[in-house]
Design a protein around this motif. Structure first.
Motif: not given
Length: 173
Positions: A99-123
């Motif tokens: 699922a994470f390494h789906d060919e379309e990269g949706a898993g990577y986009e999801f984690i990138g978005s989450i990382l940006a959010q989490v970084d503001q709270i817990n680096p």
């Protein structure tokens, strides 16, 4: 699997059955949904048990697991402010290779978005979680480029020193 789940007397047996049921689709979907609801209800708010409930769903072998994980980020018992809960869902999802390494990269986009959010709270947590993207050179060209694109997107935004260090290391030649 459902009979095993219902007759289980300990957490290990119940988790083994739930893990199988969580990946059932088609005719098994009803049993899956029933078992997940029962496990959640039985958890009665116990944080460790709920973490297992989130993790099991993130690791499920289902074609729509990313959509399910995204839905679970809106669950009342989920918060990105709780590191253990975050790891139980989001980090577990990054361990779901298909699922994470789906060919379309949706898993990577999801984690990138989450990382940006989490970084503001817990680096510290965001920097640790970013490790799933920095190994982009190990993957085929298409997936590697999609992973690298998420690192570049993160690098173009304001990051904590912790996440900046990991992202920079990942992009370094």
């Amino acid at each position: 699997a459902m009979a095993h789940f219902k007759s289980a007397t300990g957490m290990t047996d119940k988790m083994a059955a739930l893990s199988v049921l969580a990946s059932m689709d088609g005719e098994g979907a009803t049993a899956r949904d029933e078992a997940l609801k029962q496990f959640f209800d039985d958890a009665d708010g116990d944080a460790l048990v709920l973490n297992k409930w989130f993790m099991t769903q993130a690791m499920a072998d289902l074609p729509d697991v990313l959509d399910r994980v995204k839905e679970l980020t809106n669950h009342p018992d989920f918060t990105i402010k709780n590191p253990n809960r975050l790891r139980s869902l989001v980090s577990a999802f990054t361990g779901n290779s298909a699922a994470f390494h789906d060919e379309e990269g949706a898993g990577y986009e999801f984690i990138g978005s989450i990382l940006a959010q989490v970084d503001q709270i817990n680096p510290q947590i965001s920097s640790r979680m970013a490790g799933c993207l920095i190994q982009w050179r190990r993957y085929d060209e298409k997936r590697g480029n999609l992973m690298k694109a998420q690192l570049e997107k993160l690098a173009s935004s304001k990051l904590s020193d912790d996440l900046f260090e990991v992202v920079s290391r990942g992009l370094k030649n």
